[in-house]
Motif scaffolding. Structure first.
Motif, PDB file in Angstrom:
ATOM      1  N   ARG A  90       0.857  -1.212   0.000  1.00 38.92           N
ATOM      2  CA  ARG A  90       0.000   0.000   0.000  1.00 38.92           C
ATOM      3  C   ARG A  90       0.884   1.251   0.000  1.00 38.92           C
ATOM      4  NH1 ARG A  90      -3.483  -3.550   2.904  1.00 38.92           N
ATOM      5  NH2 ARG A  90      -2.459  -3.198   4.886  1.00 38.92           N
ATOM      6  N   ILE A  91       1.963   1.188   0.778  1.00 36.11           N
ATOM      7  CA  ILE A  91       2.909   2.321   0.788  1.00 36.11           C
ATOM      8  C   ILE A  91       3.522   2.482  -0.609  1.00 36.11           C
ATOM      9  CG2 ILE A  91       5.125   3.110   1.729  1.00 36.11           C
ATOM     10  CD1 ILE A  91       4.365   1.573   4.349  1.00 36.11           C
ATOM     11  N   ALA A  92       3.906   1.340  -1.192  1.00 34.02           N
ATOM     12  CA  ALA A  92       4.546   1.388  -2.521  1.00 34.02           C
ATOM     13  C   ALA A  92       3.607   2.002  -3.553  1.00 34.02           C
ATOM     14  CB  ALA A  92       4.962  -0.016  -2.944  1.00 34.02           C
ATOM     15  N   ASP A  93       2.318   1.727  -3.423  1.00 34.05           N
ATOM     16  CA  ASP A  93       1.355   2.243  -4.395  1.00 34.05           C
ATOM     17  C   ASP A  93       1.289   3.774  -4.324  1.00 34.05           C
ATOM     18  OD1 ASP A  93      -0.577   1.685  -6.432  1.00 34.05           O
ATOM     19  OD2 ASP A  93      -2.116   2.295  -4.985  1.00 34.05           O
ATOM     20  N   GLU A  94       1.223   4.315  -3.113  1.00 30.81           N
ATOM     21  CA  GLU A  94       1.215   5.790  -3.007  1.00 30.81           C
ATOM     22  C   GLU A  94       2.572   6.366  -3.422  1.00 30.81           C
ATOM     23  OE1 GLU A  94      -0.109   7.680   0.743  1.00 30.81           O
ATOM     24  OE2 GLU A  94       1.126   9.402   0.133  1.00 30.81           O
ATOM     25  N   TYR A  95       3.631   5.618  -3.106  1.00 32.26           N
ATOM     26  CA  TYR A  95       4.997   6.014  -3.493  1.00 32.26           C
ATOM     27  C   TYR A  95       5.052   6.261  -5.003  1.00 32.26           C
ATOM     28  CZ  TYR A  95      10.164   5.508  -3.039  1.00 32.26           C
ATOM     29  OH  TYR A  95      11.515   5.705  -3.013  1.00 32.26           O
ATOM     30  N   MET A  96       4.412   5.372  -5.763  1.00 34.09           N
ATOM     31  CA  MET A  96       4.440   5.498  -7.223  1.00 34.09           C
ATOM     32  C   MET A  96       3.750   6.789  -7.660  1.00 34.09           C
ATOM     33  SD  MET A  96       6.308   3.011  -8.010  1.00 34.09           S
ATOM     34  CE  MET A  96       6.321   3.278  -9.789  1.00 34.09           C
ATOM     35  N   ASP A  97       2.649   7.140  -6.994  1.00 33.37           N
ATOM     36  CA  ASP A  97       1.996   8.410  -7.319  1.00 33.37           C
ATOM     37  C   ASP A  97       2.973   9.569  -7.148  1.00 33.37           C
ATOM     38  OD1 ASP A  97      -0.354   7.195  -7.926  1.00 33.37           O
ATOM     39  OD2 ASP A  97      -1.561   8.206  -6.401  1.00 33.37           O
ATOM     40  N   VAL A  98       3.733   9.518  -6.042  1.00 28.93           N
ATOM     41  CA  VAL A  98       4.679  10.619  -5.792  1.00 28.93           C
ATOM     42  C   VAL A  98       5.722  10.680  -6.904  1.00 28.93           C
ATOM     43  CG1 VAL A  98       6.363  11.600  -4.191  1.00 28.93           C
ATOM     44  CG2 VAL A  98       4.385  10.351  -3.293  1.00 28.93           C
ATOM     45  N   VAL A  99       6.302   9.540  -7.245  1.00 25.22           N
ATOM     46  CA  VAL A  99       7.374   9.613  -8.248  1.00 25.22           C
ATOM     47  C   VAL A  99       6.837   9.913  -9.648  1.00 25.22           C
ATOM     48  CG1 VAL A  99       9.111   8.311  -6.943  1.00 25.22           C
ATOM     49  CG2 VAL A  99       7.546   7.071  -8.454  1.00 25.22           C
ATOM     50  N   TYR A 100       5.621   9.453  -9.974  1.00 27.39           N
ATOM     51  CA  TYR A 100       5.048   9.839 -11.280  1.00 27.39           C
ATOM     52  C   TYR A 100       4.851  11.358 -11.321  1.00 27.39           C
ATOM     53  CZ  TYR A 100       3.698   4.892 -12.060  1.00 27.39           C
ATOM     54  OH  TYR A 100       3.682   3.527 -12.222  1.00 27.39           O
ATOM     55  N   LYS A 101       4.358  11.900 -10.211  1.00 28.45           N
ATOM     56  CA  LYS A 101       4.145  13.356 -10.194  1.00 28.45           C
ATOM     57  C   LYS A 101       5.473  14.089 -10.398  1.00 28.45           C
ATOM     58  CE  LYS A 101       0.035  13.158  -7.249  1.00 28.45           C
ATOM     59  NZ  LYS A 101      -0.532  13.409  -5.912  1.00 28.45           N
ATOM     60  N   LEU A 102       6.537  13.576  -9.753  1.00 30.40           N
ATOM     61  CA  LEU A 102       7.843  14.235  -9.892  1.00 30.40           C
ATOM     62  C   LEU A 102       8.417  14.026 -11.300  1.00 30.40           C
ATOM     63  CD1 LEU A 102       9.360  13.217  -6.427  1.00 30.40           C
ATOM     64  CD2 LEU A 102       8.740  15.546  -7.132  1.00 30.40           C
ATOM     65  N   TRP A 103       8.395  12.801 -11.752  1.00 28.81           N
ATOM     66  CA  TRP A 103       9.038  12.510 -13.040  1.00 28.81           C
ATOM     67  C   TRP A 103       8.215  13.018 -14.230  1.00 28.81           C
ATOM     68  CZ3 TRP A 103      10.053   6.912 -11.056  1.00 28.81           C
ATOM     69  CH2 TRP A 103      11.324   6.828 -10.476  1.00 28.81           C
ATOM     70  N   GLU A 104       6.890  12.873 -14.126  1.00 27.78           N
ATOM     71  CA  GLU A 104       6.047  13.151 -15.296  1.00 27.78           C
ATOM     72  C   GLU A 104       5.378  14.520 -15.241  1.00 27.78           C
ATOM     73  OE1 GLU A 104       5.513  10.960 -17.901  1.00 27.78           O
ATOM     74  OE2 GLU A 104       6.863   9.482 -17.020  1.00 27.78           O
ATOM     75  N   GLY A 105       5.085  14.981 -14.014  1.00 30.11           N
ATOM     76  CA  GLY A 105       4.179  16.115 -13.915  1.00 30.11           C
ATOM     77  C   GLY A 105       4.743  17.388 -13.323  1.00 30.11           C
ATOM     78  N   PHE A 153       0.110  -4.999  -7.678  1.00 34.13           N
ATOM     79  CA  PHE A 153       1.015  -3.862  -7.876  1.00 34.13           C
ATOM     80  C   PHE A 153       1.647  -3.938  -9.271  1.00 34.13           C
ATOM     81  CE2 PHE A 153       5.120  -1.770  -7.755  1.00 34.13           C
ATOM     82  CZ  PHE A 153       4.867  -0.596  -7.059  1.00 34.13           C
ATOM     83  N   GLY A 154       2.117  -5.136  -9.634  1.00 35.14           N
ATOM     84  CA  GLY A 154       2.770  -5.312 -10.930  1.00 35.14           C
ATOM     85  C   GLY A 154       1.817  -5.043 -12.084  1.00 35.14           C
TER      86      GLY A 154
END
Ligand SMILES: Cc1cc2nc3c(=O)[nH]c(=O)nc-3n(C[C@H](O)[C@H](O)[C@H](O)COP(=O)(O)O)c2cc1C
Length: 482
Positions: free
Chosen positions: A161-176, A238-239
């Motif tokens: 669950r932590i990893a899933d929110e983690y991905m939102d953070v990094v997508y926002k940084l990398w993509e947005g 997750f995958g």
């Protein structure tokens, strides 16, 4: 003629990966794992042979369960994943020494802060001109948890669950965070980057608070190509949502098929993805030689260098079970072990001919694990191995293989000499690359950026857009909430 397969080489920045004790073998150079030359030589060998990627595993603590608790001693003589250096640093040097090889680097969503991880991967993706992939792991060792200030590991599904929110953070940084056209390098206006085209991400979730902006301008891929290897229900979920390529493992291709089908089905039905947009590769260990007989001899010779204590230390870390508390002659096919380990031992036994007459005691478990760990093994000539690989592809429905080594670079040299020519003869492996200097995502999926049907796509801030799509949606939601 079948489809061309993906081939990755699997390694670690440690004296021993999945073959404890083998560091002493004359064809093993892994004691040099701390030198750049070791890594650039390996990268060049693989690049020349058209491997798709070098994948570097990583763990953040020693395997200290066996003869424990918290005893790292038994892993040390064999060099079993301890000592271990950070895998990221050698990547730019390897990229500079090669043309097409891509580099998969393992990093943990449990112990790395997303803001810092995003910066490190952007930096290396810039330096490697887009040839970087991230192997997303949630980590599995208590020894790591203790060193990051926890008493024990965070519960398994909670880590995802932590990893899933983690991905939102990094997508926002990398993509947005940076618009595609944010960097203009305009000498006339004196602008390196346009302030209106770089934004804060204002991430505030259950686990992370990251205002941004991302410290790095977008690299060629923005988000590095995403690999993952979860096998549990939470891991598959997750995958299916985030991974662009997935590692799987089993002793038989028949065991693998349901996992592969489940991942593709989830990806399609729950996340609206084209299932062929996830490349699935199976971990496997090959012992190759000129003939089957020579390969069998090679197997026995390699085995003679193995370290049983190191193997039991690895078993302890993977399963959390300390076998030192059991007697030497206990047959673990019939001993109740926690966490499904008894059925795992039975699955291993099913791969070894004549197992019915052999006790599966500590010594046999160690022997089984010494050459390639828990991965399936194929021993034989190029023809024998490729027949078997073809069978795996057909039965399991996979896209390729992640090839572990027993000796490094020796195992890869043997694969290049005996296996790759046979694969190429059958049209199963590329003889060159489609595009020189392709990024990792182009090499795997033919696209520089996250595909349109990937969850992370909506985070991308394209040239000319006022905001990235996700941010518009978020603004709407906030308005509605008020
Ligand atoms: C080929 C392969 C490579 C893996 N490499 C790593 C690694 O380098 N570091 C790590 O912490 N876990 C690694 N794992 C473990 C996975 O991240 C994952 O924890 C494991 O497959 C169990 O799945 P689960 O987390 O869904 O229970 C690897 C797994 C496989 C199959």
């Amino acid at each position: 003629m079948g489809k061309e397969l993906i081939l990755n080489a699997f390694a670690i920045t440690s004296p021993a990966h999945l073959s404890p004790g083998l560091w002493r073998h004359p064809r093993n150079k892994t004691t040099k794992y701390k030198t750049l030359k070791f890594w650039t030589n390996l990268a060049q060998l693989l690049d020349k042979a058209n491997f798709h990627a070098l994948f570097i595993a990583d763990v953040l603590g020693p395997y200290d369960v066996y003869k424990g608790p918290a005893n790292a001693g038994p892993a040390l003589p064999s060099g079993a994943q301890f000592p271990i250096n950070d895998p990221l640093y050698a990547v730019p040097a390897m990229a500079a020494a090669t043309k097409n090889l891509t580099f998969g680097v393992t990093a943990s969503t449990t112990y790395d802060a997303p803001y810092a991880l995003a910066r490190r991967f952007s930096t290396v993706d810039h330096l490697a001109e887009g040839r970087v992939a991230w192997n997303i792991v949630t980590s599995y060792l208590d020894s790591a948890a203790r060193n990051f200030g926890l008493d024990t590991q965070i519960e398994h599904d909670e880590r995802y669950r932590i990893a899933d929110e983690y991905m939102d953070v990094v997508y926002k940084l990398w993509e947005g965070s940076w618009r595609d056209d944010a960097v203009v390098e305009d000498e006339k206006t004196g602008q390196y980057a346009v302030p209106e085209r770089v934004r804060q991400i204002h991430h505030k979730g259950k686990y992370f608070k990251v205002p941004g902006p991302h410290l790095c301008e977008p690299s060629l891929q923005r988000t590095p190509f995403l690999f993952q290897a979860g096998t549990s229900a939470a891991g598959k979920e997750f995958g299916a949502k985030h991974a662009e390529a997935i590692f799987v493992g089993a002793q038989h291709p028949e065991q693998l098929r349901p996992n592969v089908d489940a991942i593709r089905k989830l990806a399609k039905e729950k996340y609206g993805r084209d299932p062929s947009h996830i490349k699935i590769v199976a971990g496997i260990t090959l012992i190759a030689a000129e003939t089957d007989e020579a390969a069998k001899k090679k197997h026995d010779e390699l085995l003679s260098y193995g370290d049983k204590e190191g193997a039991l230390a690895l078993f302890g870390g993977w399963t959390g079970i300390d076998l030192s508390s059991y007697s030497e002659d206990e047959d673990f096919r019939f001993v109740e072990l926690p966490k499904g380990a008894q059925s795992m031992v039975n699955r291993w036994a099913s791969t070894v001919p004549g197992s019915d007459n052999l006790p599966w005691n500590k010594a046999r478990i160690a022997e089984f694990l010494i050459l390639g760990g828990m991965q399936a093994k194929i021993v034989g000539s190029g023809k024998t191995i490729v027949d078997e690989l073809e069978r795996w592809v057909e039965i399991a429905g996979i896209d390729g293989f992640n090839l572990a080594h027993i000796v490094n670079p020796g195992s890869f040299e043997d694969i290049i000499e005996f296996v790759i020519p046979e694969l190429q003869k059958r049209g199963l492996f590329r003889k060159g690359v489609e595009k020189e200097g392709a990024t990792a995502r182009e090499a795997y999926l033919g696209s520089p950026w996250l595909l349109d049907d990937h969850y992370g796509h909506k985070f991308r801030w394209a040239a000319g857009e006022e905001l990235p799509p996700y941010a518009k949606d978020e603004a709407e939601l906030q308005k509605e909430a008020k």
